[in-house]
Design a protein around this motif. Structure first.
Motif, PDB file in Angstrom:
ATOM      1  N   UNK A 168       0.819  -1.208   0.000  1.00  0.00           N
ATOM      2  CA  UNK A 168       0.000   0.000   0.000  1.00  0.00           C
ATOM      3  C   UNK A 168       0.853   1.257   0.000  1.00  0.00           C
ATOM      4  N   UNK A 169       1.950   1.269   0.719  1.00  0.00           N
ATOM      5  CA  UNK A 169       2.792   2.458   0.773  1.00  0.00           C
ATOM      6  C   UNK A 169       4.053   2.309  -0.069  1.00  0.00           C
ATOM      7  N   UNK A 170       3.969   1.520  -1.126  1.00  0.00           N
ATOM      8  CA  UNK A 170       5.084   1.431  -2.066  1.00  0.00           C
ATOM      9  C   UNK A 170       5.033   2.675  -2.939  1.00  0.00           C
ATOM     10  N   UNK A 171       5.844   3.677  -2.616  1.00  0.00           N
ATOM     11  CA  UNK A 171       5.743   4.978  -3.282  1.00  0.00           C
ATOM     12  C   UNK A 171       6.134   4.910  -4.755  1.00  0.00           C
ATOM     13  N   UNK A 172       7.024   3.991  -5.106  1.00  0.00           N
ATOM     14  CA  UNK A 172       7.348   3.828  -6.532  1.00  0.00           C
ATOM     15  C   UNK A 172       6.130   3.308  -7.278  1.00  0.00           C
TER      16      UNK A 172
END
Length: 252
Positions: free
Chosen positions: A194-198
């Protein structure tokens, strides 16, 4: 009504507020989550905190592609555009905030998968990729995408809404079509983390291209085909879905 995306024009300052809001959301996401690794499930957050983060995430990802529609809607407002556009934007984001409720349930369920044997996580990841890819190729996706790419007709409809609730109804109505268009892309974050910014950055680029690029429909279909291909490839490369297979891909 040709299906071509609406272009931003000069004089649509209120719509620029959406871009500022999106930029602020991105700054918050990067500063608070940029040094973390992609985490499975709800990231250890309770429902209120998850909904807050979810809403900020959707603001960062969705508002850039919505600015052109906001610019068109702003042209139907003759006085005090900024307050009207704030209400429009809040109503739009409330739709995505409401979508955070099933997203939380899905994330909580899938978060447990990450603790199961790797083969189970891989199979679930394949299902996520497949569901997303198939939806990208459906007529319902095309219909929702068409409303996002060429909203002139619905904008004229918004102009007929009663003034007291017009901005609220217009923002919620457009948010509903945007949700119908993009949920299949957002669900991929369950696989990527969910917080994989890529992954967020790539999906934001895809969402913006779908809605604004001349070949947006082709982009949607290409992403659908690619997602279906990932459904098969993840069995050979489980790290393609770190949010479900424990591949521990960096968040940024």
């Amino acid at each position: 009504m040709t299906g071509r995306p609406v272009a931003l024009r000069r004089g649509t300052g209120p719509a620029g507020l959406l871009l500022v809001a999106a930029a602020a959301a991105w700054v918050w996401m990067v500063t608070h989550w940029g040094g973390t690794r992609a985490m499975p499930g709800t990231m250890g957050l309770g429902l209120p905190a998850f909904l807050a983060v979810w809403t900020l995430m959707t603001a960062a990802m969705m508002l850039p592609a919505t600015a052109s529609v906001a610019a068109l809607y702003a042209r139907t407002i003759t006085v005090r555009r900024v307050p009207h556009m704030v209400v429009f934007t809040v109503a739009y984001l409330l739709v995505w905030a409401a979508a955070g409720l099933p997203a939380y349930g899905l994330a909580a369920g899938l978060g447990r998968v990450a603790g199961l044997p790797a083969a189970t996580g891989t199979a679930v990841a394949a299902a996520v990729f497949a569901v997303s890819g198939v939806y990208q190729l459906t007529p319902l996706k095309d219909r929702c995408l068409a409303r996002c790419r060429s909203p002139i007709g619905v904008t004229l409809r918004y102009a007929s809404y009663p003034r007291p609730t017009r901005d609220l109804r217009a923002g919620a109505h457009h948010g509903g079509f945007c949700l119908g268009c993009c949920w299949s892309l957002m669900v991929l974050l369950a696989a990527f983390g969910v917080m994989n910014l890529w992954a967020m950055l790539v999906l934001t680029t895809v969402i913006t291209a779908e809605k604004l690029a001349p070949a947006g429909r082709l982009v949607a279909r290409a992403v659908g085909i690619a997602s279906i291909a990932l459904a098969g490839a993840v069995f050979w490369v489980p790290a393609l879905a770190p949010g479900l297979t424990g591949g521990a891909a960096p968040g940024m």
